[in-house]
Design a protein around this motif. Structure first.
Motif, mmCIF file in Angstrom:
data_model
loop_
_atom_site.group_PDB
_atom_site.id
_atom_site.type_symbol
_atom_site.label_atom_id
_atom_site.label_comp_id
_atom_site.label_asym_id
_atom_site.label_seq_id
_atom_site.Cartn_x
_atom_site.Cartn_y
_atom_site.Cartn_z
ATOM 1 N N GLU A 175 -3.594 -4.085 10.168
ATOM 2 C CA GLU A 175 -4.577 -4.285 9.109
ATOM 3 C C GLU A 175 -4.561 -5.726 8.609
ATOM 4 N N GLU A 202 -5.361 -0.184 -1.196
ATOM 5 C CA GLU A 202 -6.180 0.761 -0.428
ATOM 6 C C GLU A 202 -5.360 1.983 -0.028
ATOM 7 N N HIS A 203 -4.111 1.780 0.375
ATOM 8 C CA HIS A 203 -3.264 2.904 0.784
ATOM 9 C C HIS A 203 -2.837 3.754 -0.400
ATOM 10 N N ASP A 247 6.931 0.865 7.220
ATOM 11 C CA ASP A 247 5.515 1.194 7.389
ATOM 12 C C ASP A 247 5.401 2.656 7.789
ATOM 13 N N THR A 258 2.600 4.363 7.785
ATOM 14 C CA THR A 258 1.192 4.665 8.055
ATOM 15 C C THR A 258 0.972 4.897 9.539
ATOM 16 N N VAL A 283 0.301 -1.332 9.106
ATOM 17 C CA VAL A 283 -0.079 -2.346 8.125
ATOM 18 C C VAL A 283 -0.206 -3.713 8.786
#
Length: 111
Positions: free
Chosen positions: A82, A17-18, A73, A75, A79
């Motif tokens: 998630e 997805e990323h 990470d 993001t 993560v």
């Protein structure tokens, strides 16, 4: 062994997805890299922005024993969060980017 297979699939799902997020400028490709034999998983960006080379790892996850180790990470959402939303127990996630002495202060596994 069943839980390990589930964790592999969930890690691959989140990273896939990323990898769909593409740069809005420059010629930068973002893609997942999965080493399923040794349980190393990454999302990598490579390319050019103007005259500058772009190369970097957005996410790096390893599965060691029965734990998911988030080594890096990059993001905003996290993560680990998630993975928890997908059903992974916090005690099965190690935030490897935190120093070993500091992990005890997180909600996640120490090692």
């Amino acid at each position: 062994m069943e839980r390990l297979e589930i964790y592999r699939k969930l890690v691959q799902q989140v990273l896939a997805e990323h990898s769909h997020f593409q740069s809005s400028y420059g010629e930068v490709e973002t893609f997942p890299v999965f080493d399923t034999e040794r349980d190393h998983y990454q999302v990598v960006s490579v390319g050019w922005e103007n005259r500058r080379r772009v190369y970097g790892c957005l996410i790096h996850i390893d599965i060691k024993g029965d734990k998911i180790w988030i080594q890096h990470d990059g993001t905003e959402t996290g993560v680990a969060n998630e993975l928890v939303e997908l059903g992974v127990a916090k005690q099965d996630i190690v935030l490897g980017y935190h120093a070993p002495y500091a992990r005890q202060y997180t909600e996640f596994a120490v090692s």
